[in-house]
Write a protein that holds these residues in place. Structure first.
Motif, PDB file in Angstrom:
ATOM      1  N   ALA A   5     -28.255  10.561 -83.424  1.00 30.16           N
ATOM      2  CA  ALA A   5     -26.899  10.141 -83.104  1.00 30.16           C
ATOM      3  C   ALA A   5     -25.944  11.303 -83.310  1.00 30.16           C
ATOM      4  O   ALA A   5     -26.087  12.069 -84.263  1.00 30.16           O
ATOM      5  CB  ALA A   5     -26.492   8.962 -83.987  1.00 30.16           C
ATOM      6  N   PRO A   6     -24.943  11.466 -82.454  1.00 30.43           N
ATOM      7  CA  PRO A   6     -23.983  12.552 -82.647  1.00 30.43           C
ATOM      8  C   PRO A   6     -23.127  12.307 -83.891  1.00 30.43           C
ATOM      9  O   PRO A   6     -22.859  11.165 -84.263  1.00 30.43           O
ATOM     10  CB  PRO A   6     -23.141  12.509 -81.370  1.00 30.43           C
ATOM     11  CG  PRO A   6     -23.282  11.109 -80.865  1.00 30.43           C
ATOM     12  CD  PRO A   6     -24.656  10.662 -81.248  1.00 30.43           C
ATOM     13  N   LEU A   7     -22.726  13.382 -84.539  1.00 33.49           N
ATOM     14  CA  LEU A   7     -21.869  13.289 -85.710  1.00 33.49           C
ATOM     15  C   LEU A   7     -20.414  13.360 -85.283  1.00 33.49           C
ATOM     16  O   LEU A   7     -20.025  14.233 -84.495  1.00 33.49           O
ATOM     17  CB  LEU A   7     -22.180  14.433 -86.681  1.00 33.49           C
ATOM     18  CG  LEU A   7     -21.380  14.464 -87.983  1.00 33.49           C
ATOM     19  CD1 LEU A   7     -21.651  13.216 -88.803  1.00 33.49           C
ATOM     20  CD2 LEU A   7     -21.718  15.717 -88.783  1.00 33.49           C
ATOM     21  N   ASP A   8     -19.619  12.422 -85.788  1.00 34.25           N
ATOM     22  CA  ASP A   8     -18.199  12.400 -85.474  1.00 34.25           C
ATOM     23  C   ASP A   8     -17.569  13.750 -85.818  1.00 34.25           C
ATOM     24  O   ASP A   8     -17.772  14.288 -86.907  1.00 34.25           O
ATOM     25  CB  ASP A   8     -17.518  11.288 -86.269  1.00 34.25           C
ATOM     26  CG  ASP A   8     -16.040  11.188 -85.961  1.00 34.25           C
ATOM     27  OD1 ASP A   8     -15.683  10.549 -84.975  1.00 34.25           O
ATOM     28  OD2 ASP A   8     -15.245  11.773 -86.734  1.00 34.25           O
ATOM     29  N   GLU A  87     -27.927  19.289 -79.656  1.00 28.69           N
ATOM     30  CA  GLU A  87     -26.929  20.281 -80.064  1.00 28.69           C
ATOM     31  C   GLU A  87     -26.214  19.821 -81.326  1.00 28.69           C
ATOM     32  O   GLU A  87     -25.847  18.649 -81.453  1.00 28.69           O
ATOM     33  CB  GLU A  87     -25.925  20.503 -78.940  1.00 28.69           C
ATOM     34  CG  GLU A  87     -24.887  21.561 -79.225  1.00 28.69           C
ATOM     35  CD  GLU A  87     -23.959  21.798 -78.045  1.00 28.69           C
ATOM     36  OE1 GLU A  87     -23.050  22.636 -78.173  1.00 28.69           O
ATOM     37  OE2 GLU A  87     -24.157  21.136 -77.005  1.00 28.69           O
ATOM     38  N   GLY A  88     -26.018  20.733 -82.253  1.00 28.78           N
ATOM     39  CA  GLY A  88     -25.269  20.433 -83.470  1.00 28.78           C
ATOM     40  C   GLY A  88     -26.075  19.876 -84.615  1.00 28.78           C
ATOM     41  O   GLY A  88     -25.549  19.730 -85.722  1.00 28.78           O
ATOM     42  N   CYS A  89     -27.352  19.567 -84.388  1.00 24.77           N
ATOM     43  CA  CYS A  89     -28.166  19.022 -85.476  1.00 24.77           C
ATOM     44  C   CYS A  89     -28.559  20.130 -86.454  1.00 24.77           C
ATOM     45  O   CYS A  89     -28.455  21.325 -86.154  1.00 24.77           O
ATOM     46  CB  CYS A  89     -29.416  18.333 -84.936  1.00 24.77           C
ATOM     47  SG  CYS A  89     -30.714  19.476 -84.393  1.00 24.77           S
ATOM     48  N   ILE A  90     -29.015  19.724 -87.629  1.00 23.32           N
ATOM     49  CA  ILE A  90     -29.660  20.637 -88.560  1.00 23.32           C
ATOM     50  C   ILE A  90     -31.112  20.203 -88.692  1.00 23.32           C
ATOM     51  O   ILE A  90     -31.399  19.065 -89.087  1.00 23.32           O
ATOM     52  CB  ILE A  90     -28.964  20.656 -89.928  1.00 23.32           C
ATOM     53  CG1 ILE A  90     -27.572  21.284 -89.784  1.00 23.32           C
ATOM     54  CG2 ILE A  90     -29.799  21.418 -90.955  1.00 23.32           C
ATOM     55  CD1 ILE A  90     -26.798  21.398 -91.071  1.00 23.32           C
ATOM     56  N   ALA A  91     -32.016  21.087 -88.301  1.00 21.11           N
ATOM     57  CA  ALA A  91     -33.442  20.784 -88.404  1.00 21.11           C
ATOM     58  C   ALA A  91     -33.864  20.872 -89.866  1.00 21.11           C
ATOM     59  O   ALA A  91     -33.561  21.860 -90.545  1.00 21.11           O
ATOM     60  CB  ALA A  91     -34.244  21.767 -87.568  1.00 21.11           C
ATOM     61  N   VAL A  92     -34.539  19.837 -90.345  1.00 21.96           N
ATOM     62  CA  VAL A  92     -35.000  19.790 -91.735  1.00 21.96           C
ATOM     63  C   VAL A  92     -36.506  19.602 -91.711  1.00 21.96           C
ATOM     64  O   VAL A  92     -37.007  18.576 -91.252  1.00 21.96           O
ATOM     65  CB  VAL A  92     -34.324  18.646 -92.518  1.00 21.96           C
ATOM     66  CG1 VAL A  92     -34.742  18.696 -93.986  1.00 21.96           C
ATOM     67  CG2 VAL A  92     -32.808  18.716 -92.395  1.00 21.96           C
ATOM     68  N   ALA A  93     -37.233  20.605 -92.195  1.00 27.26           N
ATOM     69  CA  ALA A  93     -38.689  20.606 -92.097  1.00 27.26           C
ATOM     70  C   ALA A  93     -39.333  20.436 -93.461  1.00 27.26           C
ATOM     71  O   ALA A  93     -39.077  21.221 -94.383  1.00 27.26           O
ATOM     72  CB  ALA A  93     -39.174  21.907 -91.460  1.00 27.26           C
ATOM     73  N   ASP A  94     -40.162  19.416 -93.572  1.00 27.69           N
ATOM     74  CA  ASP A  94     -40.963  19.164 -94.765  1.00 27.69           C
ATOM     75  C   ASP A  94     -42.230  20.006 -94.673  1.00 27.69           C
ATOM     76  O   ASP A  94     -43.160  19.682 -93.939  1.00 27.69           O
ATOM     77  CB  ASP A  94     -41.299  17.679 -94.844  1.00 27.69           C
ATOM     78  CG  ASP A  94     -42.304  17.341 -95.930  1.00 27.69           C
ATOM     79  OD1 ASP A  94     -42.599  18.212 -96.774  1.00 27.69           O
ATOM     80  OD2 ASP A  94     -42.800  16.195 -95.937  1.00 27.69           O
ATOM     81  N   ALA A  95     -42.238  21.126 -95.416  1.00 35.59           N
ATOM     82  CA  ALA A  95     -43.403  22.009 -95.443  1.00 35.59           C
ATOM     83  C   ALA A  95     -44.145  21.907 -96.776  1.00 35.59           C
ATOM     84  O   ALA A  95     -44.985  22.753 -97.081  1.00 35.59           O
ATOM     85  CB  ALA A  95     -42.982  23.452 -95.190  1.00 35.59           C
ATOM     86  N   MET A  96     -43.801  20.867 -97.563  1.00 42.43           N
ATOM     87  CA  MET A  96     -44.484  20.586 -98.834  1.00 42.43           C
ATOM     88  C   MET A  96     -44.410  21.749 -99.818  1.00 42.43           C
ATOM     89  O   MET A  96     -45.239  21.880-100.701  1.00 42.43           O
ATOM     90  CB  MET A  96     -45.948  20.197 -98.596  1.00 42.43           C
ATOM     91  CG  MET A  96     -46.125  19.024 -97.666  1.00 42.43           C
ATOM     92  SD  MET A  96     -47.864  18.673 -97.343  1.00 42.43           S
ATOM     93  CE  MET A  96     -48.364  20.208 -96.570  1.00 42.43           C
ATOM     94  N   GLY A  97     -43.430  22.614 -99.653  1.00 43.07           N
ATOM     95  CA  GLY A  97     -43.271  23.730-100.573  1.00 43.07           C
ATOM     96  C   GLY A  97     -44.286  24.846-100.396  1.00 43.07           C
ATOM     97  O   GLY A  97     -44.351  25.761-101.222  1.00 43.07           O
ATOM     98  N   ILE A  98     -45.062  24.796 -99.326  1.00 44.55           N
ATOM     99  CA  ILE A  98     -46.086  25.824 -99.093  1.00 44.55           C
ATOM    100  C   ILE A  98     -45.408  27.143 -98.711  1.00 44.55           C
ATOM    101  O   ILE A  98     -44.551  27.180 -97.826  1.00 44.55           O
ATOM    102  CB  ILE A  98     -47.077  25.368 -98.010  1.00 44.55           C
ATOM    103  CG1 ILE A  98     -47.977  24.269 -98.594  1.00 44.55           C
ATOM    104  CG2 ILE A  98     -47.908  26.521 -97.481  1.00 44.55           C
ATOM    105  CD1 ILE A  98     -48.935  23.658 -97.611  1.00 44.55           C
ATOM    106  N   THR A  99     -45.812  28.217 -99.389  1.00 44.56           N
ATOM    107  CA  THR A  99     -45.131  29.495 -99.209  1.00 44.56           C
ATOM    108  C   THR A  99     -46.038  30.599 -98.651  1.00 44.56           C
ATOM    109  O   THR A  99     -45.635  31.760 -98.613  1.00 44.56           O
ATOM    110  CB  THR A  99     -44.541  29.976-100.546  1.00 44.56           C
ATOM    111  OG1 THR A  99     -45.577  30.074-101.526  1.00 44.56           O
ATOM    112  CG2 THR A  99     -43.458  29.029-101.038  1.00 44.56           C
TER     113      THR A  99
END
Length: 240
Positions: A5-8, A87-99
């Motif tokens: 959903a777009p953010l106001d 457009e405008g989103c922030i991608a949030v990736a669950d990588a389980m803390g793997i480095t």
């Protein structure tokens, strides 16, 4: 998969004036202690503050029959996820803390930038560091590693609930990132949190002027009834 959903725009603009430190305090007062995504540090200085809806990506541990270079061409792939990012989103990736396996490199980050993604947040690491920095995509992560994602991770889904940095993030929650890292605001609390956070910022700015005048901390921070009354008088004078 959950639609984004777009953010106001008024909310986005308001949150650009609020620090993640202030947001953690406001959310703490509402009983939410676990909202700061651990390990999400700015990849480069000067990235500023970004605000956007969470577009979530989920990785699981690498399994040899699935985590292969051939999987990059699958419909369920990081490539497919990037093409679904609004457009405008922030991608949030669950990588389980793997480095020891980078989730994205320069080519994928460049495409995200072309799609207007506001930023990338992960509890994992990036690869092709110089190239990623060259794309200009703001990234918050744990650092860098040369191996590709399939060396340690299997990508399985986007726009599902995830855990990133030990925090539950749902699609369409709001993410705010700055020099202190990333904070999630649950979608259901957004209308409560935003005005309270703006007011907290205004109060603390006034408190800083009191500190400059030499006012001692007891009763000032946190503000007691007398201090609050002085603050309200200050606000009223500004409106007059």
């Amino acid at each position: 998969m959950t639609e984004s959903a777009p953010l106001d725009e008024a909310i986005r603009t308001a949150l650009l004036s609020v620090s993640t430190a202030t947001l953690t305090t406001v959310l703490l007062k509402k009983g939410l202690r676990n909202v700061w995504l651990r390990g999400t540090a700015p990849l480069a200085p000067g990235q500023g503050r970004k605000v956007g809806r969470a577009f979530t990506l989920r990785f699981v541990p690498a399994r040899e029959d699935l985590a292969t270079p051939a999987s990059w061409a699958s419909p369920i792939s990081t490539r497919g996820a990037i093409e679904a990012m609004p457009e405008g989103c922030i991608a949030v990736a669950d990588a389980m803390g793997i480095t020891d396996a980078g989730i994205f490199g320069d080519i994928l980050c460049a495409r995200m930038g072309k799609r207007g993604v506001a930023g990338l947040v992960t509890d994992g690491v990036m690869r092709d560091l110089a190239g990623v920095l060259g794309t200009g995509l703001p990234v918050w992560c744990r650092g860098a590693a040369a191996p590709p994602s399939v060396a340690g991770l299997t990508f399985v889904a986007w726009q599902q609930p995830i855990a990133c940095g030990g925090v539950a993030v749902f699609p369409n929650d709001v993410i705010v990132v700055d020099d202190d890292g990333a904070v999630v605001i649950p979608q259901a609390l957004l209308d409560e949190v935003v005005p309270e956070a703006i007011e907290q910022e205004a109060l603390e700015a006034w408190i800083m002027t009191e500190i400059d005048r030499g006012v001692p901390l007891p009763g000032l921070y946190p503000a007691n009834a007398e201090t609050k009354a002085r603050y309200e008088a200050f606000r009223a004078s500004r409106k007059a």
